[in-house]
Design an enzyme around this catalytic site. Structure first.
Site, PDB file in Angstrom:
ATOM      1  N   SER A 182       0.331  -1.184  -0.041  1.00  0.00           N
ATOM      2  CA  SER A 182      -0.002  -0.176  -0.103  1.00  0.00           C
ATOM      3  C   SER A 182       1.133   1.420   0.166  1.00  0.00           C
ATOM      4  O   SER A 182       1.962   1.369   0.198  1.00  0.00           O
ATOM      5  CB  SER A 182      -1.229   0.066   1.245  1.00  0.00           C
ATOM      6  OG  SER A 182      -1.202   1.428   1.335  1.00  0.00           O
ATOM      7  N   TYR A 231      -2.327   5.974  -4.330  1.00  0.00           N
ATOM      8  CA  TYR A 231      -3.081   6.772  -4.322  1.00  0.00           C
ATOM      9  C   TYR A 231      -2.599   7.998  -4.544  1.00  0.00           C
ATOM     10  O   TYR A 231      -1.378   8.171  -4.610  1.00  0.00           O
ATOM     11  CB  TYR A 231      -2.805   7.438  -2.464  1.00  0.00           C
ATOM     12  CG  TYR A 231      -4.509   6.057  -1.495  1.00  0.00           C
ATOM     13  CD1 TYR A 231      -5.412   6.085  -2.419  1.00  0.00           C
ATOM     14  CD2 TYR A 231      -3.953   5.837  -0.258  1.00  0.00           C
ATOM     15  CE1 TYR A 231      -6.212   4.808  -2.008  1.00  0.00           C
ATOM     16  CE2 TYR A 231      -4.562   4.473   0.034  1.00  0.00           C
ATOM     17  CZ  TYR A 231      -5.572   4.376  -0.732  1.00  0.00           C
ATOM     18  OH  TYR A 231      -6.505   3.200   0.320  1.00  0.00           O
ATOM     19  N   THR A 238      -5.663   2.926  -6.520  1.00  0.00           N
ATOM     20  CA  THR A 238      -7.708   2.648  -6.349  1.00  0.00           C
ATOM     21  C   THR A 238      -8.371   4.134  -6.829  1.00  0.00           C
ATOM     22  O   THR A 238      -7.921   5.003  -6.188  1.00  0.00           O
ATOM     23  CB  THR A 238      -6.942   2.824  -4.939  1.00  0.00           C
ATOM     24  OG1 THR A 238      -6.275   1.975  -4.564  1.00  0.00           O
ATOM     25  CG2 THR A 238      -8.663   2.891  -3.861  1.00  0.00           C
ATOM     26  N   LYS A 296      -8.245  -0.236  -9.111  1.00  0.00           N
ATOM     27  CA  LYS A 296      -8.511  -0.497  -8.258  1.00  0.00           C
ATOM     28  C   LYS A 296     -10.378  -0.022  -7.598  1.00  0.00           C
ATOM     29  O   LYS A 296     -10.198   1.297  -7.476  1.00  0.00           O
ATOM     30  CB  LYS A 296      -7.902  -0.964  -7.099  1.00  0.00           C
ATOM     31  CG  LYS A 296      -8.522  -1.525  -5.537  1.00  0.00           C
ATOM     32  CD  LYS A 296      -7.120  -2.264  -5.208  1.00  0.00           C
ATOM     33  CE  LYS A 296      -8.069  -2.896  -3.614  1.00  0.00           C
ATOM     34  NZ  LYS A 296      -8.524  -1.772  -2.619  1.00  0.00           N
ATOM     35  N   HIS A 331     -14.142  -1.544  -1.408  1.00  0.00           N
ATOM     36  CA  HIS A 331     -13.024  -1.598  -0.609  1.00  0.00           C
ATOM     37  C   HIS A 331     -13.442  -2.209   0.341  1.00  0.00           C
ATOM     38  O   HIS A 331     -12.662  -1.508   1.754  1.00  0.00           O
ATOM     39  CB  HIS A 331     -12.574  -0.014   0.027  1.00  0.00           C
ATOM     40  CG  HIS A 331     -12.015   0.937   0.155  1.00  0.00           C
ATOM     41  ND1 HIS A 331     -10.378   1.308  -0.610  1.00  0.00           N
ATOM     42  CD2 HIS A 331     -10.456   0.584   1.292  1.00  0.00           C
ATOM     43  CE1 HIS A 331      -9.181   1.713  -0.208  1.00  0.00           C
ATOM     44  NE2 HIS A 331      -9.615   1.022   0.987  1.00  0.00           N
TER      45      HIS A 331
HETATM   46  C1  LIG Z   1      -7.709  -2.712   7.451  1.00  0.00           C
HETATM   47  C2  LIG Z   1      -8.179  -2.505   5.736  1.00  0.00           C
HETATM   48  C3  LIG Z   1      -6.570  -1.945   4.910  1.00  0.00           C
HETATM   49  C4  LIG Z   1      -6.606  -1.174   4.525  1.00  0.00           C
HETATM   50  N1  LIG Z   1      -5.535  -0.673   3.127  1.00  0.00           N
HETATM   51  C5  LIG Z   1      -5.885  -0.336   1.369  1.00  0.00           C
HETATM   52  C6  LIG Z   1      -5.059   0.757   1.478  1.00  0.00           C
HETATM   53  O1  LIG Z   1      -4.075   1.311   1.225  1.00  0.00           O
HETATM   54  N2  LIG Z   1      -5.479   0.661  -0.344  1.00  0.00           N
HETATM   55  C7  LIG Z   1      -6.182   0.014  -0.759  1.00  0.00           C
HETATM   56  O2  LIG Z   1      -6.207   0.446  -2.578  1.00  0.00           O
HETATM   57  N3  LIG Z   1      -7.308  -1.048  -0.422  1.00  0.00           N
HETATM   58  C8  LIG Z   1      -6.876  -0.941   1.058  1.00  0.00           C
HETATM   59  N4  LIG Z   1      -7.813  -1.852   1.531  1.00  0.00           N
HETATM   60  C9  LIG Z   1      -9.058  -2.823   0.754  1.00  0.00           C
HETATM   61  C10 LIG Z   1      -8.711  -3.872   0.180  1.00  0.00           C
HETATM   62  O3  LIG Z   1      -7.892  -3.866  -0.122  1.00  0.00           O
HETATM   63  C11 LIG Z   1      -9.045  -4.743  -0.293  1.00  0.00           C
HETATM   64  O4  LIG Z   1     -10.062  -4.342  -0.933  1.00  0.00           O
HETATM   65  C12 LIG Z   1     -10.703  -5.582   0.742  1.00  0.00           C
HETATM   66  O5  LIG Z   1      -9.926  -5.588   2.206  1.00  0.00           O
HETATM   67  C13 LIG Z   1     -11.495  -6.305   0.638  1.00  0.00           C
HETATM   68  O6  LIG Z   1     -12.334  -6.773   1.147  1.00  0.00           O
HETATM   69  P1  LIG Z   1     -12.062  -7.818   2.137  1.00  0.00           P
HETATM   70  O7  LIG Z   1     -11.381  -7.196   3.455  1.00  0.00           O
HETATM   71  O8  LIG Z   1     -13.557  -8.126   2.922  1.00  0.00           O
HETATM   72  O9  LIG Z   1     -11.177  -8.686   1.634  1.00  0.00           O
HETATM   73  C14 LIG Z   1      -7.998  -1.909   3.171  1.00  0.00           C
HETATM   74  C15 LIG Z   1      -8.785  -2.993   4.068  1.00  0.00           C
HETATM   75  C16 LIG Z   1      -8.748  -3.158   4.978  1.00  0.00           C
HETATM   76  C17 LIG Z   1      -9.253  -4.252   6.025  1.00  0.00           C
END
Ligand SMILES: Cc1cc2nc3c(=O)[nH]c(=O)nc-3n(C[C@H](O)[C@H](O)[C@H](O)COP(=O)(O)O)c2cc1C
Length: 381
Positions: free
Chosen positions: A109, A132, A158, A254, A278
């Site tokens: 990330s 980002y 994203t 994304k 997300h």
């Molecule tokens: C704690 C956490 C932090 C995340 N941080 C980012 C991030 O920094 N950038 C991003 O594009 N998505 C981020 N996501 C989204 C994940 O990449 C992903 O799209 C999402 O977790 C998928 O859903 P799931 O947790 O139900 O599998 C984050 C998700 C969680 C749970």
């Protein structure tokens, strides 16, 4: 409860909850507003059923796939997530090592806590850099250049976080970076001393993708404020076209949710899209990736690789997404809870269980390779 007693997503979640201070657990587990979309992500897989074909000779099953130009041994990858060293002191290192062991891709990330360069040097499995788009154009350019120079294989922009989601659990606990806890939040840290000991006895907390550009010493930067103050809400398709041209390689968006946006992504030079809300953390009330998958796959044709994420907890969820045309499926909390519960052995155990579940389900479906999974395998009720 121990790692050996974790047999599925819910077990890992429970163990993570025991190990983590409440504010951190709730940052991972929480989502936006009423968390409706978050819940729907998993239940949407349950609205359709698999129709197996039998007596096909399934002694060996090939689970490999090629996505974004990367050959993966498994059709799942670790989606990029922020702040992993808060969840376990090895953070991204543990996730990258486990992903390498299972021959799949991992994401780093923009808010990662280990540098993309270190991860690229240490592990040979394909790496995604999640980007980002900041107001500071110099920062954007510098980050893209760093990723290129480091040898990152896939760039993932994203696009669903143009402003911060309303994560009420974080508002209640005061979760922010650096910590600026409410009294209740502080008490929850005090009752998990092992986490605190690990945190203070390991390398200090950093955001190495951002630290040459962001001064974190000046006070708390909540995640919400990062999104609202640093990211650029004017981002549009022209910016994407420029970035894709500059990157000149595998470039995906994304957070695409419609066929029209997928077509537009192909028009401006993207090579892939990820259907994602997300993890329900941004627009509550949004549709789910699984619901929108057919529309986006049809719009993409052979111009884009289509991936999806959100709510995946089982091998059969992956099979259903692949049957509708996804090339690979992203995991979020599925590997984050195991990371928090037990570090690298936790993530390895979870990926091992996912591999076993996909293999078992493919055999029971009568499939020996992923391309045999088609829409004909599914019935919507
Ligand atoms: C704690 C956490 C932090 C995340 N941080 C980012 C991030 O920094 N950038 C991003 O594009 N998505 C981020 N996501 C989204 C994940 O990449 C992903 O799209 C999402 O977790 C998928 O859903 P799931 O947790 O139900 O599998 C984050 C998700 C969680 C749970």
């Amino acid at each position: 409860m121990r790692l050996k007693q974790c047999h599925n997503f819910k077990d890992f979640r429970k163990l993570a909850q025991r190990r983590l201070p409440g504010p951190i657990f709730n940052y991972i587990d929480g989502a936006a507003d009423d968390e409706v979309t978050y819940r729907n992500n998993t239940t949407s897989f349950e609205e359709c059923d698999l129709i197996p074909s039998v007596l096909r000779g399934v002694e060996s099953v090939d689970m490999s796939t090629t996505v974004m130009g990367q050959k993966l041994d498994l059709p799942v990858y670790c989606s990029p997530t922020a702040l992993q060293r808060l969840f376990h002191h090895r953070g991204e290192r543990a996730v990258a090592a486990a992903a390498s062991k299972y021959g799949t891709m991992f994401g780093v990330s923009s808010l990662g806590t280990v540098s993309m360069e270190e991860l690229r040097k240490t592990y040979s499995t394909p790496q995604v850099f999640q980007f980002y788009f900041h107001k500071d154009r110099g920062l954007n350019r510098a980050m893209l250049e760093r990723a290129k120079e480091a040898g990152v294989e896939v760039l993932m922009l994203t696009v669903d976080s143009i402003t911060g989601g309303n994560r009420e659990r974080d508002l209640r606990t005061g979760f922010s970076i650096p910590f600026k806890l409410t009294l209740a939040g502080m008490l929850q840290f005090a009752i998990k001393p092992m986490w605190g000991i690990n945190y203070v006895t390991h390398e200090s907390f950093k955001l190495p993708q951002l630290d040459s550009h962001v001064d974190m010493s000046g006070g708390a930067l909540s995640i919400g404020r990062y999104f609202t103050e640093m990211l650029d809400p004017s981002m549009n398709w022209d910016d994407v076209a420029e970035m894709a041209e500059f990157w000149d390689g595998q470039f995906c968006l994304k957070g695409i949710m419609s066929g029209d946006d997928a077509k537009r992504a192909a028009d401006v030079g993207c090579t892939g899209v990820i259907l994602s809300n997300h993890g329900g953390r941004q627009l509550d009330g949004s549709s789910t990736a699984f619901h929108q998958l057919t529309e986006v796959v049809d719009a993409a044709g052979d111009r884009l690789d289509v991936m999806m994420d959100g709510g995946v907890q089982r091998g059969t969820h992956v099979l259903k997404a692949l049957s509708l045309g996804a090339k690979a499926v992203g995991l979020g909390r599925y590997y984050l809870f195991p990371l928090a519960a037990a570090g690298q052995p936790g993530v390895e155990r979870a990926l091992g269980q996912m591999r076993a579940e996909i293999e078992r389900a493919m055999k029971l479906m009568g499939c020996t390779s992923l391309d045999q999974l088609t829409r004909g395998n599914l019935r919507f009720r």
